[in-house]
Design an enzyme around this catalytic site. Structure first.
Site, PDB file in Angstrom:
ATOM      1  N   HIS A  55       0.820  -1.188  -0.024  1.00 30.41           N
ATOM      2  CA  HIS A  55       0.003   0.070   0.146  1.00 30.41           C
ATOM      3  C   HIS A  55       0.908   1.303   0.012  1.00 30.41           C
ATOM      4  CE1 HIS A  55      -3.885   1.975   1.673  1.00 30.41           C
ATOM      5  NE2 HIS A  55      -3.215   2.747   1.232  1.00 30.41           N
ATOM      6  N   ASP A 295       0.969   2.438   3.623  1.00 33.56           N
ATOM      7  CA  ASP A 295      -0.075   3.983   3.166  1.00 33.56           C
ATOM      8  C   ASP A 295       0.666   5.168   2.973  1.00 33.56           C
ATOM      9  OD1 ASP A 295      -2.252   5.295   2.285  1.00 33.56           O
ATOM     10  OD2 ASP A 295      -3.278   5.038   4.223  1.00 33.56           O
TER      11      ASP A 295
HETATM   12  O1  DOR Z   1      -5.316  10.023   4.408  1.00 35.68           O
HETATM   13  C1  DOR Z   1      -5.364   9.407   3.089  1.00 35.68           C
HETATM   14  N1  DOR Z   1      -4.547   9.925   2.359  1.00 35.68           N
HETATM   15  N2  DOR Z   1      -5.885   8.294   3.137  1.00 35.68           N
HETATM   16  C2  DOR Z   1      -6.140   7.888   1.932  1.00 35.68           C
HETATM   17  O2  DOR Z   1      -7.040   6.878   1.938  1.00 35.68           O
HETATM   18  C3  DOR Z   1      -5.743   8.352   0.638  1.00 35.68           C
HETATM   19  C4  DOR Z   1      -4.573   9.270   1.097  1.00 35.68           C
HETATM   20  C5  DOR Z   1      -3.664   9.912   0.032  1.00 35.68           C
HETATM   21  O3  DOR Z   1      -3.660   9.269  -1.207  1.00 35.68           O
HETATM   22  O4  DOR Z   1      -3.374  10.813   0.282  1.00 35.68           O
HETATM   23 ZN    ZN Z   2      -3.783   4.803   1.061  1.00 33.52          ZN
END
Ligand code: DOR
Ligand code: ZN
Length: 427
Positions: A55, A295
């Protein structure tokens, strides 16, 4: 044999003094003593499988002032990651075959490490799933709105899960329920307001919907960045085809922690309470959580340092994820064995690539670590374009060497390959 690497390697669930033989980028033998054209002896240092990050948001194309595939993949390499999977909320979004192909070609020219690319499954491309599946590494569904995304109407969830199931691809879901987010939206001036706007209930509803919609369907479903105790409880006893991941910020940060800035830590789903954080961390040890995913969502420092209402959501993390947790494993917050499952073996298995374990036949992707060699995270030493870290000053253990398909990508903390070494790990 092209190369042999010797040290305390994590093989078959435990550390053994041994040699790993590498031929054509694959692990070809593991024995007490082996001879190769080139021999690297790491003595008492640990050799672990390299991490796999399912991710990341490398922002390429369209937002390359925040990150691009070259800098993102370099950051990943320094953090001991040999393969990343990139999310589709770029500009343009990865919704069509054309966009997908363009992204694969461009990333192939820039990436330092191996990579996969996801497509969005949206209400608008339901009919293209089969064609996209031939090329992409998996699909992403956003049940709730976040940075530059198309939200997916949950009415169609069962249908799309069935369609994706037929392709055998994994589907990764951002599990926050859009109607619930709309209902709870308040004006946000700080992280506590942001949490009120995106309560745990919204995550719980989305997860319940996913469990209901997927009954009797055996498509591989991954719930991204689980953030709440409610979400965790809903997933207890989940079916075998459903996995879930947590991120370092949700595992390590909470609203009670006196965070030094409000806007930097704004993320979706939000940073929640200490109780949520501790519940998630406990579940790492032997619970419902299957993997840690970064993430990695870089925004520049300047973009983040604005009024809370307009600050973008997301934090960088691909470079610091494995090093932070190696330090925590050294401190016995969790076992190294469990960490390797969460960061290497299970992500590789979920996505279906021959990496993540030091085993004959798999790619020769590993990292060399000296657990005595810890340092403090400093943004100026990191490689993301965004230039900051939510974990500034935290202790971490960075790998001294990183091998990807038998090639030394990092040697003594220095990069050795050019962009373009990374390969698309495919569909
Ligand atoms: O805070 C977030 N930023 N959550 C997400 O799901 C996408 C991500 C982004 O791409 O900046
Ligand atoms: Zn994400």
């Amino acid at each position: 044999m092209d190369l042999t690497v010797e040290g305390k390697a994590f093989v078959n669930g435990s550390f053994n003094d041994c040699c790993i033989g590498i031929t054509d980028g694959k692990i070809s033998d593991i024995k007490k003593i082996l001879k190769g054209d080139e021999h690297n002896d790491f003595g008492n240092k640990l050799i672990l499988p390299a991490g796999i990050d399912l991710h990341v948001h490398f922002r390429d194309p369209g937002m390359t002032h925040k990150e691009d595939f070259s800098t993102g993949s370099m950051a990943a390499a320094f953090g001991g990651i040999s393969c990343v999977f990139d999310m589709p909320n770029t500009i343009p979004q990865t919704t069509t075959l054309q966009n997908l192909n363009d992204k694969i070609i461009s990333a192939g020219k820039k990436s330092h490490i191996d990579f996969g690319i996801y497509s969005i499954a949206s209400d608008n491309n339901i009919n293209d799933i089969e064609a996209l599946a031939k090329k992409c590494s998996g699909f992403k569904i956003f049940l709730g709105t976040t940075t530059n995304t198309i939200h997916f109407n949950k009415k169609n969830l069962r249908e799309i899960l069935k369609d994706i199931g037929k392709t055998n691809k994994i589907v990764l879901i951002h599990a926050e329920d859009e109607p619930c987010l709309i209902k709870n939206k308040v004006k946000e001036n700080n992280l506590s307001d942001h949490l009120h706007s995106r309560p745990a209930k919204c995550e719980e509803i989305a997860i319940k919907d996913i469990l209901a919609a997927s009954k009797g369907i055996n498509s591989k479903i991954h719930i991204c960045h689980l953030s709440s105790c409610e979400g965790l409880e809903t997933l207890r006893g989940k079916p075998y085809n459903i996995s879930c991941g947590v991120t370092p910020p949700h595992l390590l940060l909470s609203l009670e922690d006196n965070l030094p800035s409000q806007t930097l830590y704004k993320v979706n789903p939000p940073i929640r309470t200490r109780f949520d954080k501790e519940s998630l961390f406990n579940s790492l040890k032997n619970g419902v959580v299957d993997i840690i995913e970064s993430d990695h969502a870089p925004h520049t420092f300047d973009e983040k340092c604005v009024d809370f209402t307009v600050a973008p959501t997301g934090m960088p993390g691909v470079e610091t994820m494995f090093p932070l947790f190696l330090y925590l494993a050294k401190k016995e917050a969790l076992s190294l064995q469990r960490l390797i499952l969460l960061m290497c073996a299970t992500p590789a298995e979920l996505i279906g690539i021959p990496k993540g374990k030091i085993e004959v036949g798999r790619d020769a992707d590993f990292i060399v670590v000296d657990l005595k060699d810890h340092c403090r995270i400093k943004s100026e030493n990191l490689h993301s374009k965004c230039g900051w870290s939510p974990f500034e000053g935290w202790p971490a253990i960075f790998p001294s060497h990183v091998f990807v398909r038998g090639e030394k990508l990092i040697e003594d903390h220095e990069i050795q390959v050019n962009q373009g070494y990374g390969r698309f790990v495919g569909a």
